[in-house]
Design a protein around this motif. Structure first.
Motif, PDB file in Angstrom:
ATOM      1  N   ARG A  39       0.722  -1.249   0.256  1.00 36.66           N
ATOM      2  CA  ARG A  39       0.002  -0.094  -0.070  1.00 36.66           C
ATOM      3  C   ARG A  39       0.877   1.083   0.037  1.00 36.66           C
ATOM      4  N   THR A  40       1.993   1.181   0.712  1.00 31.09           N
ATOM      5  CA  THR A  40       2.955   2.190   0.810  1.00 31.09           C
ATOM      6  C   THR A  40       3.470   2.414  -0.713  1.00 31.09           C
ATOM      7  N   GLY A  41       3.941   1.497  -1.382  1.00 26.48           N
ATOM      8  CA  GLY A  41       4.392   1.661  -2.696  1.00 26.48           C
ATOM      9  C   GLY A  41       3.207   2.013  -3.916  1.00 26.48           C
ATOM     10  N   ALA A  42       2.135   1.564  -3.517  1.00 27.04           N
ATOM     11  CA  ALA A  42       0.966   2.134  -4.176  1.00 27.04           C
ATOM     12  C   ALA A  42       0.810   3.742  -4.254  1.00 27.04           C
ATOM     13  N   ASP A  43       0.810   4.002  -2.995  1.00 25.66           N
ATOM     14  CA  ASP A  43       0.638   5.546  -2.682  1.00 25.66           C
ATOM     15  C   ASP A  43       1.798   6.395  -3.263  1.00 25.66           C
ATOM     16  N   THR A  44       3.059   5.678  -2.843  1.00 26.86           N
ATOM     17  CA  THR A  44       4.127   6.698  -3.408  1.00 26.86           C
ATOM     18  C   THR A  44       4.214   6.586  -5.006  1.00 26.86           C
ATOM     19  N   GLU A  45       4.059   5.591  -5.839  1.00 25.69           N
ATOM     20  CA  GLU A  45       3.890   5.768  -7.300  1.00 25.69           C
ATOM     21  C   GLU A  45       2.863   6.725  -7.726  1.00 25.69           C
ATOM     22  N   ALA A  46       1.623   6.777  -6.892  1.00 26.52           N
ATOM     23  CA  ALA A  46       0.770   7.757  -7.314  1.00 26.52           C
ATOM     24  C   ALA A  46       1.054   9.024  -7.205  1.00 26.52           C
ATOM     25  N   VAL A  47       1.822   9.341  -5.951  1.00 22.96           N
ATOM     26  CA  VAL A  47       2.266  10.765  -5.385  1.00 22.96           C
ATOM     27  C   VAL A  47       3.356  11.206  -6.340  1.00 22.96           C
ATOM     28  N   LEU A  48       4.196  10.369  -6.798  1.00 22.50           N
ATOM     29  CA  LEU A  48       5.255  10.899  -7.659  1.00 22.50           C
ATOM     30  C   LEU A  48       5.044  10.888  -9.239  1.00 22.50           C
ATOM     31  N   THR A  49       4.123  10.089  -9.741  1.00 17.51           N
ATOM     32  CA  THR A  49       3.522  10.103 -11.083  1.00 17.51           C
ATOM     33  C   THR A  49       2.896  11.758 -11.232  1.00 17.51           C
ATOM     34  N   SER A  50       1.896  11.968  -9.922  1.00 16.40           N
ATOM     35  CA  SER A  50       1.380  13.201 -10.266  1.00 16.40           C
ATOM     36  C   SER A  50       2.410  14.286 -10.152  1.00 16.40           C
ATOM     37  N   ALA A  51       3.421  14.084  -9.122  1.00 16.70           N
ATOM     38  CA  ALA A  51       4.489  15.266  -9.028  1.00 16.70           C
ATOM     39  C   ALA A  51       5.280  15.529 -10.315  1.00 16.70           C
ATOM     40  N   GLY A  52       5.441  14.462 -10.987  1.00 16.78           N
ATOM     41  CA  GLY A  52       6.312  14.302 -12.146  1.00 16.78           C
ATOM     42  C   GLY A  52       5.723  15.061 -13.547  1.00 16.78           C
ATOM     43  N   THR A  53       4.413  15.461 -13.473  1.00 19.98           N
ATOM     44  CA  THR A  53       3.679  15.726 -14.629  1.00 19.98           C
ATOM     45  C   THR A  53       4.376  17.024 -15.018  1.00 19.98           C
ATOM     46  N   ASP A  54       4.167  17.132 -16.430  1.00 20.54           N
ATOM     47  CA  ASP A  54       4.823  18.512 -17.140  1.00 20.54           C
ATOM     48  C   ASP A  54       6.345  18.662 -17.052  1.00 20.54           C
ATOM     49  N   GLY A  55       6.971  17.311 -17.086  1.00 18.88           N
ATOM     50  CA  GLY A  55       8.433  17.383 -17.157  1.00 18.88           C
ATOM     51  C   GLY A  55       8.993  17.818 -15.979  1.00 18.88           C
ATOM     52  N   ASN A  56       8.185  17.960 -14.807  1.00 20.65           N
ATOM     53  CA  ASN A  56       9.001  18.317 -13.423  1.00 20.65           C
ATOM     54  C   ASN A  56       9.544  17.203 -12.874  1.00 20.65           C
ATOM     55  N   ARG A  57      10.595  17.224 -12.093  1.00 16.30           N
ATOM     56  CA  ARG A  57      11.124  16.522 -11.201  1.00 16.30           C
ATOM     57  C   ARG A  57      10.678  16.548  -9.845  1.00 16.30           C
ATOM     58  N   PRO A  58      10.220  15.458  -9.078  1.00 17.63           N
ATOM     59  CA  PRO A  58       9.577  15.523  -7.716  1.00 17.63           C
ATOM     60  C   PRO A  58      10.494  16.076  -6.791  1.00 17.63           C
ATOM     61  N   VAL A  59      10.065  16.492  -5.753  1.00 17.78           N
ATOM     62  CA  VAL A  59      10.836  17.018  -4.654  1.00 17.78           C
ATOM     63  C   VAL A  59      10.620  16.463  -3.310  1.00 17.78           C
ATOM     64  N   SER A  60      11.528  16.602  -2.194  1.00 14.66           N
ATOM     65  CA  SER A  60      11.211  15.794  -1.151  1.00 14.66           C
ATOM     66  C   SER A  60       9.949  16.329  -0.391  1.00 14.66           C
TER      67      SER A  60
END
Length: 264
Positions: A39-60
């Motif tokens: 469940r933690t992995g699935a949440d992480t994938e969703a959060v970082l996929t959303s944060a990485g839209t428009d070519g942006n790199r995610p941040v902490s």
């Protein structure tokens, strides 16, 4: 039914367990922990996929969105003492490495784990060489690392259960959970003791996670076969040098017992 009768009934049930039964019950004991990891992995994938839209790199700071789920799981899953996501180096734009990791204390409080993750500092915690990180990264599979003394997190003898996290097929880190060995042993030792001979549980590296055999102590390494290949093999297990090696029904531990005598 009185308590004495219940205990006698439980003992009778344990006396009837086979190697297959014990392997299945070990699986059941740990699948809850892997559920928290998944469940933690699935949440992480969703959060970082959303944060990485428009070519942006995610941040902490993006990973703060994981905290409600992490806090809830730490209070829900009895065996879990620590839980979180550990980023692959270079994943985040603002820091070289990151652990979004939370622990539950003996009084039920939830607190973050704070470590020095700056490679320029002498106290830098390089997690990339630990089995709980390298095994999921290199194999793409779930892993159980340890037991080991977790000096940085808890000073407890612990197991760490982990799984790879990917986005669009790219490895981005691991989701993981810590389990205190004393809690794990409390659940599995009665099972091992019901078997007729020496028995131990080992991980993919052959490290002993629990044992009723004084010749193979917890934390020691078992020499012999390629345990990773046994885990990838048939569910019924394999025999090697007079031993029966049975995978624990999908959980990356192997139950090692004496091989049954050959029949004519």
């Amino acid at each position: 039914m009185g308590s004495d009768h219940r205990l006698a009934h439980s003992a009778a049930v344990l006396d009837e367990l086979t190697v297959a039964d014990v392997a299945a019950r070990v699986r059941d004991a740990l699948e809850g922990v892997f559920d928290a990891v998944c469940r933690t992995g699935a949440d992480t994938e969703a959060v970082l996929t959303s944060a990485g839209t428009d070519g942006n790199r995610p941040v902490s700071a993006d990973l703060a969105a994981l905290r409600p789920g992490l806090h809830a799981r730490l209070t829900r899953y009895e065996l879990v003492s620590g839980l979180g996501f550990v980023a692959a180096p270079g994943l985040l734009a603002d820091v070289p490495a990151w652990l979004e990791w939370w622990q539950i204390t003996t009084d039920g409080a939830v607190r973050p784990l704070l470590l020095d993750l700056d490679p320029e500092h002498s106290a830098y915690y390089d997690y990339t060489h630990w089995d709980w990180f390298t095994l999921p990264r290199d194999t793409g599979q779930r892993a159980i690392a340890g037991p080991y003394v977790d000096y940085l997190c808890s000073d407890e003898y612990s197991l760490t259960l982990s799984a790879p996290v990917t986005v669009a097929g790219r490895f981005i880190g691991v989701a993981a959970a810590d389990v205190y060995l004393r809690h794990f042993e409390a659940g599995v030792m009665p099972l091992l003791q019901c078997l007729p001979g020496p028995a131990r549980l080992v991980n993919a590296r052959g490290r002993v996670a629990a044992s009723n055999d004084p010749h193979h102590l917890v934390g020691s390494l078992t020499k012999g076969p390629d345990f990773a290949s046994v885990l990838a093999g048939p569910a019924s297990g394999a025999e090697h040098d007079g031993l029966h090696l049975r995978p624990c029904d999908g959980v990356p531990l192997i139950l090692v017992t004496a091989a049954p005598p050959a029949t004519l």
